[in-house]
Design an enzyme around this catalytic site. Sequence first.
Site, short mmCIF file in Angstrom:
data_model
loop_
_atom_site.label_atom_id
_atom_site.label_comp_id
_atom_site.label_asym_id
_atom_site.label_seq_id
_atom_site.Cartn_x
_atom_site.Cartn_y
_atom_site.Cartn_z
N CYS A 162 24.23 6.77 17.59
CA CYS A 162 25.36 7.50 17.01
C CYS A 162 26.24 6.60 16.14
CB CYS A 162 26.12 8.22 18.11
SG CYS A 162 26.96 9.68 17.49
N HIS A 211 22.69 10.74 21.64
CA HIS A 211 23.04 9.84 22.75
C HIS A 211 21.97 9.87 23.84
CE1 HIS A 211 27.24 8.70 21.77
NE2 HIS A 211 27.14 9.77 21.01
N GLU A 230 21.61 7.91 26.25
CA GLU A 230 22.17 7.49 27.55
C GLU A 230 22.79 8.66 28.30
OE1 GLU A 230 23.57 7.19 24.71
OE2 GLU A 230 25.75 7.29 24.85
N1 GLN Z 1 31.92 10.54 14.96
C1 GLN Z 1 31.70 9.19 15.31
C2 GLN Z 1 31.87 8.26 14.11
O1 GLN Z 1 32.05 8.71 13.04
C3 GLN Z 1 30.35 8.96 15.95
C4 GLN Z 1 30.27 9.77 17.21
C5 GLN Z 1 29.55 9.12 18.34
O2 GLN Z 1 29.20 7.93 18.33
N2 GLN Z 1 29.37 9.90 19.37
O3 GLN Z 1 31.81 7.09 14.26
#
Ligand code: GLN
Length: 189
Positions: free
Chosen positions: A91, A171, A173
Amino acid sequence: MVVVGIAMLQGARHLHIEAIQDAANDLEIDVEIVELRTSDELSEVEIDGLLLPGGESTVMRLTGNDVASKLLPAIFNWIRENKQKPVLATCAGAILLADPQDGGEPLINAEIDRNAYGGQSDSFEAELDCGYPGVFIRAPRFTSVQDPVECSLNGEPVGVRRGNRIALTFHPELSGDLRYHRNFLEACQ
Ligand code: GLN
């Protein structure tokens, strides 16, 4: 013994640690997990692979570039100097690899758009095309991908692989499915 470094900048770090430990038990691999908060901590250990959790990339850039930490530039250097070593970025971690904003080349060849599905209330779970349970939290979206696609959702790339370097917009995890952590550990081995 496999030594895994994990960036402790923000995000679901402890769930990643649990997932690595569970994957190591499954695979009967001895693992040491090194929590990294500063560049010095990274230079003091020889790690076999690096885990870059999600969180909020803006916050991770701030904390990771802070003079008291300097972990983020050290991580980018480590990745560039250890091209074959496994990295699992999830992410916001994928955002940092695609767009390190440090003047150097991107660490995966892909363009990524932050918060591209919407805000927190637009977070969702969906089965990936490979059957993996994807958990997407304020997730980014790849807008163009030059590296091989690791996994997709309805035909759209949600994971990119450059050798042993994997960037996922979801994610693993949080999914209860240890596949990505197992694959990462095996690559570290
Ligand atoms: N929205 C987050 C960002 O822009 C990423 C979201 C996440 O890691 N769950 O960094």
